[in-house]
Design a protein around this motif. Sequence first.
Motif, mmCIF file in Angstrom:
data_model
loop_
_atom_site.group_PDB
_atom_site.id
_atom_site.type_symbol
_atom_site.label_atom_id
_atom_site.label_comp_id
_atom_site.label_asym_id
_atom_site.label_seq_id
_atom_site.Cartn_x
_atom_site.Cartn_y
_atom_site.Cartn_z
ATOM 1 N N MET A 1 0.743 -1.230 -0.024
ATOM 2 C CA MET A 1 -0.066 0.085 -0.087
ATOM 3 C C MET A 1 0.944 1.033 -0.145
ATOM 4 S SD MET A 1 -3.023 -1.009 -0.393
ATOM 5 C CE MET A 1 -4.182 0.171 0.645
ATOM 6 N N SER A 2 0.411 2.308 -0.709
ATOM 7 C CA SER A 2 1.205 3.506 -0.619
ATOM 8 C C SER A 2 0.749 4.591 0.075
ATOM 9 C CB SER A 2 1.501 3.919 -2.165
ATOM 10 O OG SER A 2 0.390 3.859 -2.750
ATOM 11 N N ALA A 3 1.744 5.212 0.919
ATOM 12 C CA ALA A 3 1.202 6.309 1.646
ATOM 13 C C ALA A 3 0.802 7.588 0.986
ATOM 14 C CB ALA A 3 2.104 6.606 2.678
ATOM 15 N N ILE A 4 1.828 7.773 -0.323
ATOM 16 C CA ILE A 4 1.644 8.815 -1.274
ATOM 17 C C ILE A 4 1.842 8.221 -2.432
ATOM 18 C CG2 ILE A 4 2.853 11.003 -1.938
ATOM 19 C CD1 ILE A 4 4.154 11.326 0.839
ATOM 20 N N ALA A 5 1.136 8.604 -3.323
ATOM 21 C CA ALA A 5 1.130 8.338 -4.802
ATOM 22 C C ALA A 5 0.950 9.548 -5.871
ATOM 23 C CB ALA A 5 0.058 7.193 -5.348
ATOM 24 N N VAL A 6 1.929 9.749 -6.564
ATOM 25 C CA VAL A 6 2.098 10.919 -7.488
ATOM 26 C C VAL A 6 2.244 10.175 -8.878
ATOM 27 C CG1 VAL A 6 3.579 12.630 -8.392
ATOM 28 C CG2 VAL A 6 3.544 11.954 -5.879
ATOM 29 N N ASN A 7 1.060 10.792 -9.496
ATOM 30 C CA ASN A 7 0.827 10.199 -11.038
ATOM 31 C C ASN A 7 1.025 11.279 -12.011
ATOM 32 O OD1 ASN A 7 0.133 7.385 -11.338
ATOM 33 N ND2 ASN A 7 -0.940 7.722 -9.480
ATOM 34 N N GLY A 8 1.908 11.506 -12.734
ATOM 35 C CA GLY A 8 2.026 12.568 -13.859
ATOM 36 C C GLY A 8 1.832 13.943 -13.161
ATOM 37 N N ILE A 9 2.094 14.226 -11.998
ATOM 38 C CA ILE A 9 1.959 15.769 -11.442
ATOM 39 C C ILE A 9 3.024 16.503 -12.293
ATOM 40 C CG2 ILE A 9 2.920 17.003 -9.531
ATOM 41 C CD1 ILE A 9 0.112 16.122 -9.176
ATOM 42 N N SER A 10 2.405 17.860 -12.487
ATOM 43 C CA SER A 10 3.278 18.769 -13.220
ATOM 44 C C SER A 10 2.949 20.349 -12.814
ATOM 45 C CB SER A 10 3.398 18.749 -14.858
ATOM 46 O OG SER A 10 2.306 19.320 -15.117
ATOM 47 N N LYS A 11 3.996 21.194 -12.905
ATOM 48 C CA LYS A 11 3.435 22.599 -12.330
ATOM 49 C C LYS A 11 4.578 23.490 -13.057
ATOM 50 C CE LYS A 11 1.324 25.701 -9.928
ATOM 51 N NZ LYS A 11 0.046 25.793 -9.995
ATOM 52 N N ASN A 12 3.690 24.363 -13.583
ATOM 53 C CA ASN A 12 4.615 25.558 -14.324
ATOM 54 C C ASN A 12 4.222 26.873 -13.598
ATOM 55 O OD1 ASN A 12 5.113 23.516 -16.273
ATOM 56 N ND2 ASN A 12 3.656 24.226 -17.780
ATOM 57 N N PHE A 13 5.460 27.617 -13.770
ATOM 58 C CA PHE A 13 5.221 29.056 -13.368
ATOM 59 C C PHE A 13 5.714 30.154 -14.356
ATOM 60 C CE2 PHE A 13 6.300 27.059 -9.151
ATOM 61 C CZ PHE A 13 4.921 27.127 -8.504
ATOM 62 N N GLY A 14 4.647 30.408 -15.306
ATOM 63 C CA GLY A 14 5.006 31.117 -16.551
ATOM 64 C C GLY A 14 5.614 30.270 -17.356
ATOM 65 N N GLU A 15 6.685 30.729 -17.855
ATOM 66 C CA GLU A 15 7.490 29.834 -18.703
ATOM 67 C C GLU A 15 8.376 28.887 -18.092
ATOM 68 O OE1 GLU A 15 8.326 30.974 -22.549
ATOM 69 O OE2 GLU A 15 6.077 31.409 -21.621
ATOM 70 N N ILE A 16 8.416 28.917 -16.869
ATOM 71 C CA ILE A 16 9.340 27.805 -16.146
ATOM 72 C C ILE A 16 8.549 26.635 -15.647
ATOM 73 C CG2 ILE A 16 10.895 27.575 -13.887
ATOM 74 C CD1 ILE A 16 11.040 31.005 -14.107
ATOM 75 N N GLN A 17 9.190 25.538 -15.854
ATOM 76 C CA GLN A 17 8.531 24.292 -15.617
ATOM 77 C C GLN A 17 9.313 23.695 -14.431
ATOM 78 O OE1 GLN A 17 9.368 22.242 -19.393
ATOM 79 N NE2 GLN A 17 7.304 21.266 -19.225
ATOM 80 N N ALA A 18 8.698 23.978 -13.302
ATOM 81 C CA ALA A 18 9.007 23.903 -11.781
ATOM 82 C C ALA A 18 9.298 22.439 -11.676
ATOM 83 C CB ALA A 18 8.357 24.354 -10.851
ATOM 84 N N VAL A 19 8.091 21.770 -11.941
ATOM 85 C CA VAL A 19 8.034 20.421 -11.978
ATOM 86 C C VAL A 19 7.453 19.898 -13.258
ATOM 87 C CG1 VAL A 19 6.758 18.430 -10.821
ATOM 88 C CG2 VAL A 19 7.649 20.234 -9.513
ATOM 89 N N LYS A 20 8.196 18.827 -13.770
ATOM 90 C CA LYS A 20 7.785 18.185 -14.860
ATOM 91 C C LYS A 20 7.056 17.191 -14.658
ATOM 92 C CE LYS A 20 11.700 20.269 -17.377
ATOM 93 N NZ LYS A 20 13.232 19.996 -17.313
ATOM 94 N N PRO A 21 6.013 16.585 -15.706
ATOM 95 C CA PRO A 21 5.343 15.459 -15.279
ATOM 96 C C PRO A 21 6.291 14.362 -14.656
ATOM 97 C CG PRO A 21 4.736 16.197 -17.249
ATOM 98 C CD PRO A 21 5.904 17.164 -17.004
ATOM 99 N N MET A 22 5.787 14.024 -13.288
ATOM 100 C CA MET A 22 6.644 12.748 -12.767
ATOM 101 C C MET A 22 5.591 12.129 -11.931
ATOM 102 S SD MET A 22 8.289 14.601 -9.472
ATOM 103 C CE MET A 22 9.498 15.863 -10.233
#
Lengths: 302, 372
Positions: A1-22
């Motif tokens: 069982m996973s406590a945390i599961a991340v599926n293709g999360i990404s976040k951009n701030f304007g032009e900057i890709q702070a988190v690429k899909p992971m």
Amino acid sequence: MSAIAVNGISKNFGEIQAVKPMSFSVKEGELFGLIGPDGAGKTTLIKILVTVLKPDSGFATIDHHDVVKDYHYIRNIIGYMPGKFALYQDLSIEENMKFFADVFGTKLEDNLELMGDIYKQIEPFKKRRAGQLSGGMKQKLALCCALIHRPKILILDEPTTGVDAVSRKEFWNMLQHIRTQGISILVSTPYMDEAAKCDRIALMQDGSIIALDTPQAIRDSFTYPIFGIRGANNYHLIEKMKSFPHLRSIYPSGEFAHLVMNQEITLQEIEDFAAKSGEKLIESKLIKADIEDCFIEMMQHG
Amino acid sequence: MRTIIHLVKKEFLQILRSKLMLRVMTVLPTMQLIVLSFAANYDVKHLKVYMIDLDLSPSSRLIATTLEGSKFFDFQGYTFSQKQAFDALDKDKADIVIEIPRDFEKNLVKENHAEVQILINAINNQKSGLANGYMQAILNEVNKNIRGEWIGFNPDQTISQIDVVPVNWYNPTLDYPTLMVPGVLAELLSLITILLTALNIVKEKEIGTLEQINVTPVTKFQFTMGKLLPFWVIGHIIFWTGLSAGRIIFGIPILGSLWLLEGFLSIYLFVVLGIGLFISNLAETQQQAMFVAFFFIMAFILLCGLFTPVENMPQWAQWLNVVNPIYYFVEVNRLVLIKGSGFKIIAPIMGGMVFYAVAINSLAIWRYRKTT
């Protein structure tokens, strides 16, 4: 069982890709490390997980609840320690802890056992205002406040940044203790040497995960011969050694310079080349790659 | 509800701990109220007068002595040279120059008509307007006396004319503190509460404690109430301290019901606190919050009617006052305290305030959700 599961999360701030899909997951009861330099996207990822930032794409769950939809549930079961000290500086240790206990509808006394040594260390100063505490003490207080409601999952953003070496070691021991109480932990750090204390780590660079495994497996995946050399002047030594045939990379690491080769080579050959270039080696040895070596290898040749 | 109580308790703990904040909230407003109410006085006295007397007649001397006897004017002296008089105006040694032409008395007797010239320094238009008014009144007086003397009768009996004698209702002696204290109090209260709320919340943003609070079960509504309620209480303390000071020091009248005033205050505070809350959502740092707050507060204060009557403002400025909370508070304060107005008179304004409070706070909370 996973406590945390991340599926293709990404976040951009304007032009900057702070988190690429992971994607990755943290197992229950695991001490999981996000390791990477400043600007790798660790803090952004953590802010998404603790529900204060919305991801642009993908989804993540904590204790099987969606971080966007079920944020209210998540806020009840996680303990979060932000990278910046974020308790009330004008309130005392005791008042801060009591306030957070009140907010979570619990009592300080109920969870003293969980905090164990951590609280004992700051207890003598409980009347002192948080703003007047040393860095190490502030960090212990912040950890106590994050644990006050016995969270299922503890999320810490760079808890050891700006803390002295002894306190850092102590802090990691505390995390080990907390984990034995059945709490899953996600911790981020820019210090590669702390990676070894985690069960599993994700190496992060420029918003991406470049490696994800146990620290041991990551070190084992490093197959090139690597040497630690030390001369009278490491800076000059590194400059001279750059023309060494079959050299893969060379860079300073602590009081040594690490020399990575593309093929097998003897210590004698290294000493000879250094002597020919006019640099005397004080020490040279074959070493085992640590996490930092793996990280540099991946950054330069990955 | 329990959470809100914990938040309020924490807020008071912090406020009471900071000695500076305590003073800012209690001593400063009271001091300002006293000083400002004494200082902000529209009475114009001691206007400096120069006289160019080219006639040197009993009539011109009568004008001079009347001026000398008036408390509104400081008689600076005679001169025969226009240049000298203009110099005095230039150098600010005179506010008014009155010129009596040659043959002033002769013309008055012969032609029943004479002219004097008055030059007024109009840098400050309020002062010059009043100076003009006072001067006219004095010349009328002189005119009446002179004619009376020539004709040989008691002037008061002989000349039948309509005299307008104004009576100032509600403030018979035109006592300035009576006008100023309720107004200044309204301003100070609004200024302090808007600033305190805005800065307090932005401070939590700035030092990161807001992020920590966000990752707890505390909801936006609870957090907002936890911020508003302490300042709502402090607003009450400021107002009643200020009003007591005004009563004790200036003896301002309190004709209406204090309960009515309290009722209005309770609603009003939610309006100004809501404005502070709204500003705190716009700003990221305390400095930004300070500038945004000052922008609004300056506009509110200058338009509120305390310094210039609202009726004199252009139409668009009067419309702006629709959203100016200080305007309403100054109005209600004066109505209740000085005029003794009851609930029926205040009710429409009160209703407006309830609407305003709900609107601004909803807007603030809605905006707050969007930014996180």
